[in-house]
Each structure stands twice: as structure tokens, then as C-alpha cells.
Design a protein around this motif. Structure first.
Motif, PDB file in Angstrom:
ATOM      1  N   SER A   1      -3.537  -9.022  -7.308  1.00  0.00           N
ATOM      2  CA  SER A   1      -4.126 -10.018  -8.207  1.00  0.00           C
ATOM      3  C   SER A   1      -4.935 -10.972  -7.341  1.00  0.00           C
ATOM      4  CB  SER A   1      -3.059 -10.807  -8.960  1.00  0.00           C
ATOM      5  OG  SER A   1      -2.300  -9.963  -9.791  1.00  0.00           O
ATOM      6  N   ASP A   2      -6.122 -11.340  -7.790  1.00  0.00           N
ATOM      7  CA  ASP A   2      -6.914 -12.290  -7.010  1.00  0.00           C
ATOM      8  C   ASP A   2      -6.388 -13.713  -7.256  1.00  0.00           C
ATOM      9  OD1 ASP A   2      -8.122 -13.468  -9.280  1.00  0.00           O
ATOM     10  OD2 ASP A   2      -9.890 -12.193  -9.167  1.00  0.00           O
ATOM     11  N   PRO A   3      -6.885 -14.714  -6.521  1.00  0.00           N
ATOM     12  CA  PRO A   3      -6.330 -16.070  -6.653  1.00  0.00           C
ATOM     13  C   PRO A   3      -6.475 -16.664  -8.060  1.00  0.00           C
ATOM     14  CG  PRO A   3      -7.565 -15.879  -4.609  1.00  0.00           C
ATOM     15  CD  PRO A   3      -7.836 -14.630  -5.392  1.00  0.00           C
ATOM     16  N   GLN A   4      -7.372 -16.104  -8.887  1.00  0.00           N
ATOM     17  CA  GLN A   4      -7.540 -16.614 -10.248  1.00  0.00           C
ATOM     18  C   GLN A   4      -6.828 -15.741 -11.283  1.00  0.00           C
ATOM     19  OE1 GLN A   4     -11.495 -18.466 -11.042  1.00  0.00           O
ATOM     20  NE2 GLN A   4     -12.018 -17.719  -9.007  1.00  0.00           N
ATOM     21  N   GLY A   5      -6.031 -14.764 -10.798  1.00  0.00           N
ATOM     22  CA  GLY A   5      -5.172 -14.005 -11.698  1.00  0.00           C
ATOM     23  C   GLY A   5      -5.712 -12.680 -12.182  1.00  0.00           C
ATOM     24  N   ALA A   6      -6.920 -12.306 -11.765  1.00  0.00           N
ATOM     25  CA  ALA A   6      -7.471 -11.020 -12.207  1.00  0.00           C
ATOM     26  C   ALA A   6      -6.846  -9.880 -11.408  1.00  0.00           C
ATOM     27  CB  ALA A   6      -8.989 -10.999 -12.035  1.00  0.00           C
ATOM     28  N   ASN A   7      -6.333  -8.875 -12.112  1.00  0.00           N
ATOM     29  CA  ASN A   7      -5.726  -7.711 -11.468  1.00  0.00           C
ATOM     30  C   ASN A   7      -6.793  -6.704 -11.074  1.00  0.00           C
ATOM     31  OD1 ASN A   7      -2.929  -8.491 -11.904  1.00  0.00           O
ATOM     32  ND2 ASN A   7      -3.291  -8.059 -14.059  1.00  0.00           N
ATOM     33  N   PHE A   8      -6.607  -6.078  -9.925  1.00  0.00           N
ATOM     34  CA  PHE A   8      -7.478  -4.984  -9.482  1.00  0.00           C
ATOM     35  C   PHE A   8      -6.734  -4.199  -8.425  1.00  0.00           C
ATOM     36  CE2 PHE A   8      -8.122  -8.226  -6.350  1.00  0.00           C
ATOM     37  CZ  PHE A   8      -8.525  -7.596  -5.180  1.00  0.00           C
ATOM     38  N   SER A   9      -7.267  -3.056  -8.081  1.00  0.00           N
ATOM     39  CA  SER A   9      -6.675  -2.250  -7.014  1.00  0.00           C
ATOM     40  C   SER A   9      -7.734  -1.899  -5.986  1.00  0.00           C
ATOM     41  CB  SER A   9      -6.055  -0.964  -7.577  1.00  0.00           C
ATOM     42  OG  SER A   9      -4.889  -1.258  -8.329  1.00  0.00           O
ATOM     43  N   VAL A  10      -7.281  -1.616  -4.785  1.00  0.00           N
ATOM     44  CA  VAL A  10      -8.169  -1.117  -3.727  1.00  0.00           C
ATOM     45  C   VAL A  10      -7.653   0.260  -3.306  1.00  0.00           C
ATOM     46  CG1 VAL A  10      -8.923  -3.362  -2.890  1.00  0.00           C
ATOM     47  CG2 VAL A  10      -6.837  -2.357  -1.953  1.00  0.00           C
ATOM     48  N   ILE A  11      -8.573   1.137  -2.941  1.00  0.00           N
ATOM     49  CA  ILE A  11      -8.178   2.487  -2.531  1.00  0.00           C
ATOM     50  C   ILE A  11      -9.092   2.999  -1.416  1.00  0.00           C
ATOM     51  CG2 ILE A  11      -9.584   3.552  -4.373  1.00  0.00           C
ATOM     52  CD1 ILE A  11      -7.339   5.755  -4.513  1.00  0.00           C
ATOM     53  N   ASP A  12      -8.466   3.563  -0.415  1.00  0.00           N
ATOM     54  CA  ASP A  12      -9.176   4.271   0.659  1.00  0.00           C
ATOM     55  C   ASP A  12      -9.061   5.754   0.336  1.00  0.00           C
ATOM     56  OD1 ASP A  12      -9.960   5.626   2.926  1.00  0.00           O
ATOM     57  OD2 ASP A  12      -8.340   4.857   4.191  1.00  0.00           O
ATOM     58  N   ILE A  13     -10.144   6.334  -0.185  1.00  0.00           N
ATOM     59  CA  ILE A  13     -10.090   7.720  -0.662  1.00  0.00           C
ATOM     60  C   ILE A  13     -10.156   8.736   0.473  1.00  0.00           C
ATOM     61  CG2 ILE A  13     -10.967   7.218  -2.976  1.00  0.00           C
ATOM     62  CD1 ILE A  13     -13.751   8.026  -2.035  1.00  0.00           C
ATOM     63  N   THR A  14     -10.337   8.253   1.715  1.00  0.00           N
ATOM     64  CA  THR A  14     -10.390   9.181   2.840  1.00  0.00           C
ATOM     65  C   THR A  14      -9.010   9.422   3.450  1.00  0.00           C
ATOM     66  OG1 THR A  14     -10.786   7.454   4.494  1.00  0.00           O
ATOM     67  CG2 THR A  14     -12.722   8.376   3.387  1.00  0.00           C
TER      68      THR A  14
ATOM     69  N   PRO B   1       0.822  -1.216   0.000  1.00  0.00           N
ATOM     70  CA  PRO B   1       0.000   0.000   0.000  1.00  0.00           C
ATOM     71  C   PRO B   1       0.859   1.271   0.000  1.00  0.00           C
ATOM     72  CG  PRO B   1      -0.777  -1.553   1.669  1.00  0.00           C
ATOM     73  CD  PRO B   1       0.548  -2.058   1.183  1.00  0.00           C
ATOM     74  N   MET B   2       0.322   2.288  -0.669  1.00  0.00           N
ATOM     75  CA  MET B   2       1.024   3.561  -0.798  1.00  0.00           C
ATOM     76  C   MET B   2       0.025   4.695  -0.630  1.00  0.00           C
ATOM     77  SD  MET B   2       3.015   4.994  -4.159  1.00  0.00           S
ATOM     78  CE  MET B   2       3.410   6.746  -4.310  1.00  0.00           C
ATOM     79  N   SER B   3       0.446   5.725   0.091  1.00  0.00           N
ATOM     80  CA  SER B   3      -0.407   6.900   0.258  1.00  0.00           C
ATOM     81  C   SER B   3      -0.144   7.891  -0.873  1.00  0.00           C
ATOM     82  CB  SER B   3      -0.158   7.564   1.606  1.00  0.00           C
ATOM     83  OG  SER B   3      -0.537   6.690   2.652  1.00  0.00           O
ATOM     84  N   SER B   4      -1.194   8.584  -1.305  1.00  0.00           N
ATOM     85  CA  SER B   4      -1.084   9.553  -2.395  1.00  0.00           C
ATOM     86  C   SER B   4      -2.092  10.669  -2.145  1.00  0.00           C
ATOM     87  CB  SER B   4      -1.391   8.869  -3.732  1.00  0.00           C
ATOM     88  OG  SER B   4      -2.792   8.722  -3.898  1.00  0.00           O
ATOM     89  N   PRO B   5      -2.046  11.737  -2.946  1.00  0.00           N
ATOM     90  CA  PRO B   5      -3.046  12.790  -2.788  1.00  0.00           C
ATOM     91  C   PRO B   5      -4.469  12.316  -3.085  1.00  0.00           C
ATOM     92  CG  PRO B   5      -1.185  13.555  -4.118  1.00  0.00           C
ATOM     93  CD  PRO B   5      -1.027  12.088  -3.954  1.00  0.00           C
ATOM     94  N   PHE B   6      -4.589  11.174  -3.778  1.00  0.00           N
ATOM     95  CA  PHE B   6      -5.914  10.667  -4.159  1.00  0.00           C
ATOM     96  C   PHE B   6      -6.455   9.653  -3.160  1.00  0.00           C
ATOM     97  CE2 PHE B   6      -3.492  11.762  -7.966  1.00  0.00           C
ATOM     98  CZ  PHE B   6      -4.338  12.692  -8.549  1.00  0.00           C
ATOM     99  N   GLY B   7      -5.570   9.129  -2.302  1.00  0.00           N
ATOM    100  CA  GLY B   7      -5.978   8.125  -1.331  1.00  0.00           C
ATOM    101  C   GLY B   7      -4.866   7.119  -1.109  1.00  0.00           C
ATOM    102  N   ARG B   8      -5.082   6.201  -0.185  1.00  0.00           N
ATOM    103  CA  ARG B   8      -4.112   5.133   0.066  1.00  0.00           C
ATOM    104  C   ARG B   8      -4.553   3.910  -0.731  1.00  0.00           C
ATOM    105  NH1 ARG B   8       0.188   3.923   3.093  1.00  0.00           N
ATOM    106  NH2 ARG B   8       0.414   1.865   4.057  1.00  0.00           N
ATOM    107  N   PHE B   9      -3.647   3.392  -1.577  1.00  0.00           N
ATOM    108  CA  PHE B   9      -4.064   2.353  -2.515  1.00  0.00           C
ATOM    109  C   PHE B   9      -3.038   1.237  -2.605  1.00  0.00           C
ATOM    110  CE2 PHE B   9      -1.352   5.097  -4.984  1.00  0.00           C
ATOM    111  CZ  PHE B   9      -0.736   4.277  -5.923  1.00  0.00           C
ATOM    112  N   ALA B  10      -3.463   0.126  -3.195  1.00  0.00           N
ATOM    113  CA  ALA B  10      -2.590  -1.018  -3.440  1.00  0.00           C
ATOM    114  C   ALA B  10      -3.110  -1.766  -4.653  1.00  0.00           C
ATOM    115  CB  ALA B  10      -2.559  -1.952  -2.225  1.00  0.00           C
TER     116      ALA B  10
END
Length: 264
Positions: free
Chosen positions: A239-252, A227-236
Motif C-alpha cells: 500500500s502506498d503512503p496514501q492507502g492505494a494498494n498495488f503490487s510489484v513484480i519482477d517477471i524475470t 516478496p514471494m517467488s512464483s512461476p510468474f515472477g517474484r512479487f509483493a
């Protein structure tokens, strides 16, 4: 949510060979609940966050088995006309516009640098019932090794205005519809393995990025970045267990100043 303006991300779904496994994973990581699967539409199953439709999962159709990946749909008032523009501007229509009952019309395409995306002409299904709340879609970025191709294509097919981050160290553009910034584009660096094709990375909102990453990794997901903090939120990036890429972000949880941008 009303029908979205042309070019605005309006829906996301993914094919999983193990749909029940995907439901367990995203249910735990993002708090999703799931509706009944629709056998009439290939066991398409909607996901809900706090009772509002935010995405869907579906098993692959025969012959479509392969790497799982999230597909982002961009709104169109006329899917057939958009498909024509896709062809005219060097893209490839992978699935011709197809009416899905009364829900709407869908089309799948690949932009010239290789990223696959969907087009959605809304009927009764207008798309996301929530965005930028925990469990819901928040943002997306086209990752490409050929940004010039992707930029020219996207701005020709959709009514986008482009801005870019005013920083020589970063090649990042943003696409605007009206007053809203709706999509990002990032040049893929050598950090990406050469076998990884261009793709669209979808961000889902969480209320605690680090906790969501912990849950994902415990369930077999792979942490790719952050995870990394940015001006847009903290995100990471995951890849899920079946290989699909996605990101999560806490915009607060934000840190630093917003980057300067300039019109392109």
C-alpha cells in the motif's frame, strides 16, 4: 501501442489528495517521470517509464475526496454500449460515458461484487505505451468475496473466455481475449479484513522486487504480502503512503512450474 481488443486492460490512474507526494513515491519506487499537469482536465498528470506513458495521477475533484486507489481501465470500442451492458448485468455505472477532448471516452463502473473499474474508448490516447517493462503495468487481478457474481458479470460484459487453476486449494480464474490472458480473479480469503471491499489489484513491473519493496517501505509504504517467488515472477503486495494498494513484480525471476489450468 495500438488500440487494444475489447476487455483488455489499457490504462491505469489514481486520485491522490497529495499528488506531489504520490509523484515522489512512485518516482522513487518505480522510476517514473511525470509530464505537465493538464489544468483543462483537472490537473491530470501522466507518468512515464523510459519516456513512454504508463499511468496517470490526478487530484480528487471536489466531493470525491477519500481513500486513494488505482483504477484499471478496460478497452471498449463503444463506451456507451459497454455502459448499457454493465447495467443489464447487475453492475452500476458510477460515471456516465464522458468524452475527454480528442483523447477518448471514459466511463467508471462497479461490478456487482463491489470492485470499481474504468472503461476506455480510445481516441488519440490509445492507452499504455509500454507494458511488462520496468515501471510499466504488467497484470491485474479482481479480488472479490463473491467470485460467482464477478465471473458472471465480467464474462457477460466483455468477450472473455475463462480458465481456472486446477487446484482445489485455490479459487483463481483467468480471463482470455483471443490468445492472450488479460486479467485474473482471486477469491478474497479471511486474511483480508472485513472492511476491505472488492477491488482490482494492479501490478507494475520492476527489475528487482526486493529492492523496490525496500524503497517503498522507506518512503512510508506498507508491505502487505511477500516478496514471494512464483512461476510468474517474484512479487509483493504494497500500500502506498496514501492507502492505494498495488503490487510489484519482477517477471524475470521465476520459480516453480506453471499451474495446470482447465477451461470453465
Amino acid at each position: 501501442m495500438a488500440v487494444q481488443p475489447e476487455g483488455t486492460p489499457c490504462w491505469a490512474d489514481a486520485m491522490f489528495s497529495d499528488v506531489e507526494g504520490a509523484k515522489r513515491f512512485y518516482g522513487d519506487v518505480l522510476g517514473w517521470t511525470f509530464g505537465e499537469s493538464s489544468s483543462e482536465y483537472g490537473n491530470y498528470t501522466q507518468a512515464y517509464a523510459d519516456g513512454r506513458a504508463v499511468a496517470a495521477v490526478v487530484p480528487p475533484m471536489p466531493g470525491q475526496e477519500g481513500q486513494s486507489q488505482w483504477c484499471l481501465y478496460l478497452a471498449s470500442p463503444d463506451a456507451a454500449a459497454t455502459a448499457e451492458k454493465i447495467r443489464e448485468n447487475g453492475g452500476e455505472v458510477l460515471m456516465e460515458p464522458m468524452q475527454v477532448g480528442e483523447f477518448g471516452t471514459m466511463c467508471l463502473a462497479r461490478e456487482p461484487s463491489g470492485a470499481v473499474f474504468g472503461v476506455w474508448q480510445a481516441g488519440t490516447h490509445e492507452g499504455f505505451e509500454a507494458t511488462a517493462t520496468p515501471g510499466a503495468y504488467c497484470w491485474a487481478e479482481v479480488f472479490t468475496r463473491e467470485p460467482e457474481q464477478a465471473d458472471a458479470f465480467l464474462s457477460a460484459v466483455f468477450p472473455y473466455r475463462m480458465k481456472e487453476i486446477d487446484d482445489d486449494a485455490v479459487d483463481f480464474r483467468m480471463f482470455e481475449v483471443g490468445e492472450d490472458t488479460v486479467l485474473g480473479r482471486m477469491r478474497m480469503t479471511d486474511d483480508f479484513p472485513p472492511e476491505v471491499p472488492s477491488y482490482i489489484n494492479v501490478y507494475f513491473t520492476v527489475d528487482d522486487c526486493d529492492a523496490a519493496v525496500d524503497r517503498a517501505v522507506k518512503l512510508g509504504g506498507i508491505l502487505r504480502f511477500g516478496p514471494m517467488s512464483s512461476p510468474f515472477g517474484r512479487f509483493a503486495a504494497l500500500s502506498d503512503p496514501q492507502g492505494a494498494n498495488f503490487s510489484v513484480i519482477d517477471i524475470t525471476t521465476t520459480e516453480g512450474e506453471m499451474p495446470r489450468t482447465k477451461d470453465v
